[in-house]
Motif scaffolding. Structure first.
Motif, mmCIF file in Angstrom:
data_model
loop_
_atom_site.group_PDB
_atom_site.id
_atom_site.type_symbol
_atom_site.label_atom_id
_atom_site.label_comp_id
_atom_site.label_asym_id
_atom_site.label_seq_id
_atom_site.Cartn_x
_atom_site.Cartn_y
_atom_site.Cartn_z
ATOM 1 N N PHE A 142 0.821 -1.208 0.000
ATOM 2 C CA PHE A 142 0.000 0.000 0.000
ATOM 3 C C PHE A 142 0.857 1.261 0.000
ATOM 4 O O PHE A 142 0.434 2.312 0.490
ATOM 5 N N ILE A 143 2.061 1.158 -0.561
ATOM 6 C CA ILE A 143 2.933 2.307 -0.776
ATOM 7 C C ILE A 143 3.040 2.523 -2.282
ATOM 8 O O ILE A 143 3.621 1.684 -2.987
ATOM 9 N N PRO A 144 2.481 3.608 -2.812
ATOM 10 C CA PRO A 144 2.505 3.826 -4.260
ATOM 11 C C PRO A 144 3.926 3.986 -4.787
ATOM 12 O O PRO A 144 4.835 4.400 -4.061
ATOM 13 N N GLY A 145 4.111 3.625 -6.047
ATOM 14 C CA GLY A 145 5.408 3.818 -6.680
ATOM 15 C C GLY A 145 5.669 2.793 -7.756
ATOM 16 O O GLY A 145 4.843 1.914 -8.042
ATOM 17 N N ALA A 146 6.850 2.894 -8.373
ATOM 18 C CA ALA A 146 7.240 1.983 -9.441
ATOM 19 C C ALA A 146 7.527 0.596 -8.881
ATOM 20 O O ALA A 146 8.005 0.445 -7.753
ATOM 21 N N ARG A 147 7.220 -0.435 -9.677
ATOM 22 C CA ARG A 147 7.456 -1.819 -9.288
ATOM 23 C C ARG A 147 8.031 -2.579 -10.485
ATOM 24 O O ARG A 147 7.667 -2.332 -11.634
ATOM 25 N N ASP A 148 8.927 -3.510 -10.178
ATOM 26 C CA ASP A 148 9.411 -4.454 -11.180
ATOM 27 C C ASP A 148 8.609 -5.743 -11.042
ATOM 28 O O ASP A 148 8.472 -6.279 -9.942
ATOM 29 N N THR A 149 8.090 -6.235 -12.139
ATOM 30 C CA THR A 149 7.317 -7.471 -12.133
ATOM 31 C C THR A 149 7.904 -8.412 -13.177
ATOM 32 O O THR A 149 8.676 -7.991 -14.043
ATOM 33 N N PRO A 150 7.557 -9.715 -13.119
ATOM 34 C CA PRO A 150 8.037 -10.646 -14.156
ATOM 35 C C PRO A 150 7.631 -10.239 -15.562
ATOM 36 O O PRO A 150 8.262 -10.656 -16.540
ATOM 37 N N ASP A 151 6.590 -9.411 -15.675
ATOM 38 C CA ASP A 151 6.119 -8.973 -16.991
ATOM 39 C C ASP A 151 6.630 -7.592 -17.373
ATOM 40 O O ASP A 151 6.168 -7.013 -18.360
ATOM 41 N N GLY A 152 7.570 -7.059 -16.573
ATOM 42 C CA GLY A 152 8.113 -5.756 -16.892
ATOM 43 C C GLY A 152 7.770 -4.716 -15.838
ATOM 44 O O GLY A 152 7.239 -5.021 -14.770
#
Length: 359
Positions: free
Chosen positions: A159-169
């Motif tokens: 619940f902390i907004p921001g950029a994330r790295d995921t397996p899909d990019g």
């Protein structure tokens, strides 16, 4: 002649075929499940070759599979309890490619095994051409205890907004306001809105509480990563799994959990007294949530019932953990459904990988 057998334990195999457990469990966990009357599987092997697998079924029944030389289940023998402490073989089935062939069953009785007393099944190895010795020595080769059931990890980070790295990019995590949930009975229910007969519930004071969605945005998709009902402004001091009265975490394997079951791709927060008109779910819940930019929907309260807030389940159908964030004095400060889009690194190494892991 077979004079020794390696013994290991696991979850029930289902349709799995192979020389070893798809989901191994420690001996101590299998023993706890045995004492609780819960299912588990015992594999009996010799020189890394599977010979027999016994599954503990409800109501004291057992099913024993015998393996062929290619480590395939070739025969299935079903046992039912008779009298006190005895089992009777009542069905003997030869398993052929894509078919089953029942064979005549001799009325063979054997002792119902106490936990660890797997020699009682050794005589049945003769049906696959093996010759068990009069005394068969058992050697435990089960896995170690491991880290135990799933633990709440980085729930606040969801619940902390921001950029994330995921397996899909790359993606962006944003927060969404799903509205105020009204609780009148003192019990918050978490359930698939299509199956509300046995919801997972948490005791909370009556009142109105904000519902917040953790939304993962990856063009062109919008996925619900988690949902939270905030009961107090105080940050959680400890997280605990939301359990039903008959659920015991000591019976869970490594990384497993008791969670909310999802069969419609949807989860809802509601008062435990709220009822649902199944005939109107498509129009009022499922169709609105099928829109790409509509992650949640509220069913207003009536004169006799409080409202319901439903939202899309991140992975779709499956099972998801429900966490209670408690304050230092033990009060429930929030309730979170984690759709497990961001599992910790150690969880990714567990059997089954990421995503829903129903129990």
């Amino acid at each position: 002649m077979i004079d020794g057998l390696d013994v290991s334990y696991g979850d029930m195999w289902g349709s799995h075929e192979g020389p070893d457990h798809p989901d191994p469990i420690p001996r101590a966990l299998a023993a706890r499940r045995h004492a609780a009357g819960m299912p588990y599987a015992v594999l009996l092997s010799s020189r890394e070759r599977p010979l027999a697998m016994a599954e503990r079924w409800p109501r004291g029944m057992w099913r024993v599979y015998l393996f062929d030389d290619a480590a395939r289940r070739a025969r299935m023998i079903d046992f039912k309890p008779i009298g006190t402490g005895m089992l009777l073989a009542h069905r003997n089935t030869r398993l052929t490619e894509g078919d089953t062939e029942p064979t005549a069953v001799e009325k063979i009785a054997c002792p119902a095994p106490e936990f660890g007393d797997w020699q009682v099944f050794a005589p049945f190895l003769a049906q696959q051409g093996h010759e068990p010795a009069t005394t068969v020595v058992l050697n435990d080769v089960s896995v170690d205890e491991g880290a135990g059931p799933l633990r709440a990890t980085d729930i606040e980070h969801l619940f902390i907004p921001g950029a994330r790295d995921t397996p899909d990019g790359s993606a962006v995590l944003a927060l969404g306001d799903a509205g105020l949930l009204r609780i009148t009975s003192g019990r918050l229910a978490v359930s698939d809105p299509g199956w509300v007969s046995n919801p997972r519930t948490v005791a909370v004071p009556p009142g109105e509480y904000p519902v917040t969605l953790s939304l993962l945005r990856r063009t062109p998709w919008l996925t619900v990563a988690a949902a939270k009902v905030t009961l107090l402004d105080t940050p959680p001091h400890v997280w605990e799994m939301a359990l039903r009265p008959d659920e015991d975490p000591e019976l869970l394997g490594e990384g497993q959990f008791y969670g909310v079951g999802v069969d419609t791709g949807t989860v809802a927060f509601m008062d435990a007294t709220r009822t649902v008109d199944e005939e109107r779910l498509d129009e009022e819940v499922f169709l609105p949530l099928s829109l790409a930019d509509r992650p949640s929907v509220e069913l207003p309260g009536t004169q006799t019932e409080p409202n319901l807030i439903a939202f899309r389940a991140g992975w779709g159908d499956g099972s998801y953990p429900v966490w209670i964030g408690r304050t230092e004095d033990g009060q429930a400060g929030c309730v979170v459904v984690d759709f497990r889009l961001f599992p910790p690194d150690e969880e990714k190494q567990l059997p089954g990988g990421t995503g829903p892991a129903p129990v």
